[in-house]
Design a protein around this motif. Structure first.
Motif, PDB file in Angstrom:
ATOM      1  N   ILE A 129       9.568 -13.621  60.825  1.00 24.02           N
ATOM      2  CA  ILE A 129       8.336 -12.993  60.071  1.00 24.02           C
ATOM      3  C   ILE A 129       7.261 -12.559  60.780  1.00 24.02           C
ATOM      4  N   PRO A 130       6.933 -11.386  61.245  1.00 20.45           N
ATOM      5  CA  PRO A 130       5.724 -11.108  61.794  1.00 20.45           C
ATOM      6  C   PRO A 130       4.447 -11.468  61.262  1.00 20.45           C
ATOM      7  N   ASP A 131       3.575 -11.711  62.473  1.00 21.62           N
ATOM      8  CA  ASP A 131       2.387 -12.593  61.819  1.00 21.62           C
ATOM      9  C   ASP A 131       1.486 -11.354  60.675  1.00 21.62           C
ATOM     10  N   SER A 132       1.475 -10.408  60.756  1.00 25.09           N
ATOM     11  CA  SER A 132       0.867  -9.599  59.974  1.00 25.09           C
ATOM     12  C   SER A 132       1.686  -9.931  58.459  1.00 25.09           C
ATOM     13  N   ILE A 133       2.655  -9.604  58.572  1.00 25.68           N
ATOM     14  CA  ILE A 133       3.571 -10.029  57.254  1.00 25.68           C
ATOM     15  C   ILE A 133       3.206 -11.136  56.721  1.00 25.68           C
ATOM     16  N   LEU A 134       3.287 -12.242  57.430  1.00 22.90           N
ATOM     17  CA  LEU A 134       3.271 -13.565  57.088  1.00 22.90           C
ATOM     18  C   LEU A 134       1.977 -13.707  56.443  1.00 22.90           C
ATOM     19  N   LYS A 135       0.604 -13.184  56.941  1.00 23.96           N
ATOM     20  CA  LYS A 135      -0.608 -13.234  56.231  1.00 23.96           C
ATOM     21  C   LYS A 135      -0.367 -12.469  54.913  1.00 23.96           C
ATOM     22  N   GLU A 136       0.350 -11.466  54.726  1.00 23.08           N
ATOM     23  CA  GLU A 136       0.438 -10.870  53.481  1.00 23.08           C
ATOM     24  C   GLU A 136       1.298 -11.614  52.486  1.00 23.08           C
ATOM     25  N   ILE A 137       2.186 -12.489  53.065  1.00 20.28           N
ATOM     26  CA  ILE A 137       2.967 -13.123  51.961  1.00 20.28           C
ATOM     27  C   ILE A 137       2.154 -14.339  51.759  1.00 20.28           C
ATOM     28  N   ILE A 138       1.292 -14.983  52.374  1.00 15.43           N
ATOM     29  CA  ILE A 138       0.495 -16.127  52.055  1.00 15.43           C
ATOM     30  C   ILE A 138      -0.749 -15.527  51.225  1.00 15.43           C
ATOM     31  N   ALA A 139      -1.275 -14.571  51.319  1.00 14.05           N
ATOM     32  CA  ALA A 139      -2.282 -14.019  50.510  1.00 14.05           C
ATOM     33  C   ALA A 139      -1.454 -13.769  49.155  1.00 14.05           C
ATOM     34  N   ASN A 140      -0.330 -13.286  49.006  1.00 12.24           N
ATOM     35  CA  ASN A 140       0.223 -12.970  47.888  1.00 12.24           C
ATOM     36  C   ASN A 140       0.553 -14.269  47.100  1.00 12.24           C
ATOM     37  N   THR A 141       0.713 -15.328  47.875  1.00 12.52           N
ATOM     38  CA  THR A 141       1.216 -16.705  47.296  1.00 12.52           C
ATOM     39  C   THR A 141      -0.112 -17.324  46.740  1.00 12.52           C
ATOM     40  N   LEU A 142      -1.028 -17.622  47.538  1.00 15.37           N
ATOM     41  CA  LEU A 142      -2.116 -18.298  47.144  1.00 15.37           C
ATOM     42  C   LEU A 142      -3.748 -17.648  46.845  1.00 15.37           C
ATOM     43  N   ASP A 143      -3.421 -17.176  45.517  1.00 14.32           N
ATOM     44  CA  ASP A 143      -4.798 -16.403  45.021  1.00 14.32           C
ATOM     45  C   ASP A 143      -5.150 -17.400  43.906  1.00 14.32           C
ATOM     46  N   PHE A 144      -5.069 -18.408  44.036  1.00 15.41           N
ATOM     47  CA  PHE A 144      -5.909 -19.550  42.952  1.00 15.41           C
ATOM     48  C   PHE A 144      -6.203 -20.777  43.313  1.00 15.41           C
ATOM     49  N   ASP A 145      -6.767 -21.635  42.785  1.00 15.22           N
ATOM     50  CA  ASP A 145      -7.604 -22.637  43.299  1.00 15.22           C
ATOM     51  C   ASP A 145      -6.630 -24.003  43.280  1.00 15.22           C
ATOM     52  N   PHE A 146      -6.960 -25.003  44.030  1.00 13.30           N
ATOM     53  CA  PHE A 146      -6.191 -26.553  44.076  1.00 13.30           C
ATOM     54  C   PHE A 146      -7.426 -27.464  44.098  1.00 13.30           C
ATOM     55  N   PRO A 147      -8.202 -27.581  42.927  1.00 12.80           N
ATOM     56  CA  PRO A 147      -9.346 -28.523  42.966  1.00 12.80           C
ATOM     57  C   PRO A 147      -8.669 -29.885  42.748  1.00 12.80           C
ATOM     58  N   ILE A 148      -9.597 -30.900  43.270  1.00 13.79           N
ATOM     59  CA  ILE A 148      -9.197 -32.463  42.990  1.00 13.79           C
ATOM     60  C   ILE A 148     -10.229 -32.605  42.024  1.00 13.79           C
ATOM     61  N   ILE A 149     -10.040 -33.106  40.811  1.00 18.13           N
ATOM     62  CA  ILE A 149     -10.737 -33.904  39.554  1.00 18.13           C
ATOM     63  C   ILE A 149     -11.035 -35.196  39.871  1.00 18.13           C
ATOM     64  N   GLU A 150     -12.286 -35.818  40.068  1.00 16.48           N
ATOM     65  CA  GLU A 150     -12.383 -37.257  40.321  1.00 16.48           C
ATOM     66  C   GLU A 150     -12.081 -37.829  39.006  1.00 16.48           C
ATOM     67  N   ILE A 151     -11.039 -38.686  38.780  1.00 17.14           N
ATOM     68  CA  ILE A 151     -10.826 -39.522  37.659  1.00 17.14           C
ATOM     69  C   ILE A 151     -11.468 -41.111  37.590  1.00 17.14           C
ATOM     70  N   GLU A 152     -11.440 -41.605  39.000  1.00 12.35           N
ATOM     71  CA  GLU A 152     -12.037 -42.955  38.994  1.00 12.35           C
ATOM     72  C   GLU A 152     -12.626 -43.022  40.247  1.00 12.35           C
ATOM     73  N   ASP A 153     -13.505 -43.848  40.519  1.00  4.21           N
ATOM     74  CA  ASP A 153     -14.196 -43.926  41.911  1.00  4.21           C
ATOM     75  C   ASP A 153     -13.481 -43.691  43.062  1.00  4.21           C
ATOM     76  N   ASN A 154     -12.148 -44.277  43.056  1.00  2.90           N
ATOM     77  CA  ASN A 154     -11.331 -44.063  44.150  1.00  2.90           C
ATOM     78  C   ASN A 154     -10.246 -43.392  44.008  1.00  2.90           C
ATOM     79  N   MET A 155     -10.144 -42.433  43.142  1.00  3.10           N
ATOM     80  CA  MET A 155      -8.906 -41.553  42.994  1.00  3.10           C
ATOM     81  C   MET A 155      -9.281 -40.323  42.361  1.00  3.10           C
TER      82      MET A 155
END
Ligand SMILES: *Cc1c(COP(=O)(O)O)cnc(C)c1O
Length: 431
Positions: free
Chosen positions: A67-93
Motif C-alpha cells: 500500500i503506497p504511503d498516500s493511500i495508507l494515509k487515506e485509509i487511515i483517515a477513512n478509518t479514524l474519524d471519531f474519538d477514543f476518550p479515557i473517562i476517569e472512573i476511579e483515582d487509579n483507573m
C-alpha cells in the motif's frame, strides 16, 4: 512485509495476499515475520502526533510494499474519524471508550481498515471477493457498515438466530446492497464452524474467492493496536505504570495491544478479562489449553469456547508460558458478579458500563488489589445501549439511544435462514 502461517513458517506471503486470503493455505493464522520496534523518541514525544500520524507510524512496516504511503494515509483517515476518550472512573483507573464509531463497538476500527484495504486491492482483481464472516454480535454490524458499497466485494454475515441483541441484529440485517445476513439456527460456534468448513470446501473455493473479516484476518486484527497507542498518549504524562484490561472473546483485541507493546509502547501488564468462557484463565493457571463449547452469557460478544487469536499471543511470547505469565493475567467473572459491578460503578460514579466493559473493569480491580500504584485502563468495547435489555434490567433505566443507533431502529430486517452447512453451501453456489 511478509506474513507466515503459524502452522508452518515456510508458508509466507505478502500483506496483500494475506488480506485477500484471510487464512493461510494450511489453515494457519498469518503472523508478521518480524515486529520492528519504533524509536524511543516516538514514544517520548507521542503527544506531539495526531492520532492519524500515530496510526500511520504504527502500521506502516506491516503494509509496506503493498500500500503506497498516500493511500495508507487515506485509509487511515477513512478509518479514524471519531474519538477514543479515557473517562476517569476511579483515582487509579479509567475507561477507554472505543464506541464512538458508526456501529458503536471497537470493531469499527478493524472493519473499516480492512474494508478500505480490500477495496483498494480489489481494484486490480478480476474476480469478485466474497467476505464470509461469523458474528457473535458486534462484528456483523461493524463489517456490514465498513464494507457497505465497497466495489468488487460481497459480504455474507452468519449470526446465531435469537442470540444477538435486537440492535445488533438490526445493524447487520438492514443495510442491503452488497451485504447479506444469514440467520443460523444454532450457536456462534456453529456459525464459526460453517465459515471454516466453507473455506475448506473445494467445490466452493473453485467458484468463489472467499476471505474472512473476523480478527483472524490481519487487516482487521492489526489496526486494533491503534487505540492502545492513543490511550498511552492520553495518560503518559501521569508518569505511572500502565495496565490494560481487555474484555476478551477471540483475543484479537488484546493481542493487538501486545503488538503495540512489542513496538516499544511502555506497558506494565495486560489483563485478559473473560466471562464464564474461561479457557484462557484456565490455561494461564494450569498450562493446559482445552477448548470448550461456548456458554451463553450477558456479555455475548465474548461467548467463545476456542479463542482463535490465542495462538498469536503464544507466538508473541515464544510459546513460553512463564514469559507470558510475566505479561498477562487472566480472570473469569460470572454474570452475577458482572451485574453487581455495573450497579456499583453506576451508583458510585454515575458511569454506565456495558456488560463487556464491566468484565474488563472487574479484571482490572482484581489486578490492582496487588498492584495499587499502577494506572489501569479497561476497554469499554461497546456502547451500553447495544445491550439494552441487560442494562435496563440491571440498572433499572434506559440509556438514551444515540443517533447512529436510531438510524437502524425503524429499518426492516432481511435475513436468509439456514440450519445446516448444506444450506449455506447451496446458497453460496447459487448466488
Ligand atoms: C468482539 C467483542 C469483544 C471481544 O473481542 P475479541 O477481540 O474477540 O477478544 C469484547 N467486547 C465487545 C463489545 C465485542 O464486540
Amino acid at each position: 512485509m511478509k506474513f507466515y502461517s503459524l502452522n508452518d513458517q515456510s508458508i509466507q506471503t505478502s500483506f496483500r495476499n494475506a488480506v485477500i486470503a484471510g487464512i493461510a493455505p494450511d489453515k494457519g493464522l498469518y503472523f508478521p515475520e518480524r515486529i520492528n520496534p519504533l524509536p524511543n523518541t516516538f514514544f517520548n514525544s507521542i503527544e506531539e502526533f495526531s492520532d492519524q500520524e500515530i496510526a500511520f507510524k504504527a502500521i506502516h512496516q506491516f503494509v509496506e510494499g503493498d500500500i503506497p504511503d498516500s493511500i495508507l494515509k487515506e485509509i487511515i483517515a477513512n478509518t479514524l474519524d471519531f474519538d477514543f476518550p479515557i473517562i476517569e472512573i476511579e483515582d487509579n483507573m479509567g475507561a477507554l471508550e472505543l464506541f464512538h464509531g458508526p456501529t458503536m463497538a471497537f470493531k469499527d476500527v478493524g472493519a473499516r481498515f480492512m474494508a478500505n484495504c480490500l477495496g483498494y486491492f480489489s481494484k486490480e482483481e478480476k474476480e469478485e471477493v466474497t467476505v464470509l464472516v461469523a458474528t457473535s454480535g458486534d462484528t456483523g454490524g461493524a463489517v456490514a457498515n465498513g464494507f457497505l458499497g465497497v466495489e468488487g466485494v460481497n459480504v455474507l454475515i452468519l449470526y446465531p438466530s435469537g442470540k444477538v441483541s435486537d440492535i445488533q441484529e438490526r445493524q447487520l440485517t438492514t443495510l442491503g446492497k452488497n451485504i447479506e445476513a444469514i440467520e443460523v439456527e444454532g450457536t456462534f460456534d456453529d456459525c464459526q464452524r460453517m465459515v471454516k468448513t466453507a473455506f475448506l470446501d473445494t467445490e466452493i473455493t473453485a467458484q468463489k474467492k472467499l476471505t474472512s473479516a473476523n480478527s483472524i484476518n490481519i487487516a482487521r486484527w492489526l489496526p486494533q493496536m491503534f487505540y492502545f497507542l492513543f490511550a498511552y498518549k492520553q495518560v503518559k504524562s501521569m508518569g505511572r505504570e500502565i495496565v490494560f484490561s481487555v474484555p476478551s472473546g477471540n483475543f484479537g483485541n488484546i493481542c493487538a495491544g501486545m503488538v503495540a507493546q512489542k513496538l516499544g509502547m511502555p506497558v506494565k501488564h495486560f489483563v485478559a478479562s473473560t466471562n464464564a468462557n474461561d479457557v484462557v484463565p484456565k490455561f494461564m493457571e494450569k498450562g493446559i489449553y482445552k477448548p470448550q463449547p461456548s456458554t451463553a452469557t450477558i456479555s455475548n460478544a465474548m461467548d467463545v469456547g476456542d479463542p482463535s487469536n490465542f495462538v498469536r499471543i503464544r507466538r508473541l511470547y515464544q510459546d513460553d508460558l512463564d514469559l507470558l505469565r510475566e505479561n498477562l493475567f487472566s480472570y473469569s467473572f460470572t454474570d452475577d458478579v458482572t451485574k453487581k459491578a455495573m450497579k456499583k460503578v453506576y451508583s458510585k460514579t454515575g458511569y454506565t458500563m456495558d456488560p463487556h466493559g464491566a468484565v474488563g473493569y472487574l479484571g482490572l480491580k482484581e489486578y490492582q488489589k496487588s498492584h495499587p500504584y499502577t494506572y489501569g485502563i479497561f476497554l469499554e468495547t461497546a456502547h451500553p445501549v447495544k445491550f439494552l435489555d441487560v442494562v435496563e434490567e440491571t440498572l433499572g433505566f434506559s440509556p438514551e439511544i444515540p443517533p447512529q443507533i436510531q438510524k437502524v431502529m425503524g429499518k426492516e430486517k432481511k435475513s436468509y435462514k439456514i440450519s445446516t452447512y448444506e444450506g449455506l453451501k447451496s446458497h453460496l453456489l447459487v448466488h
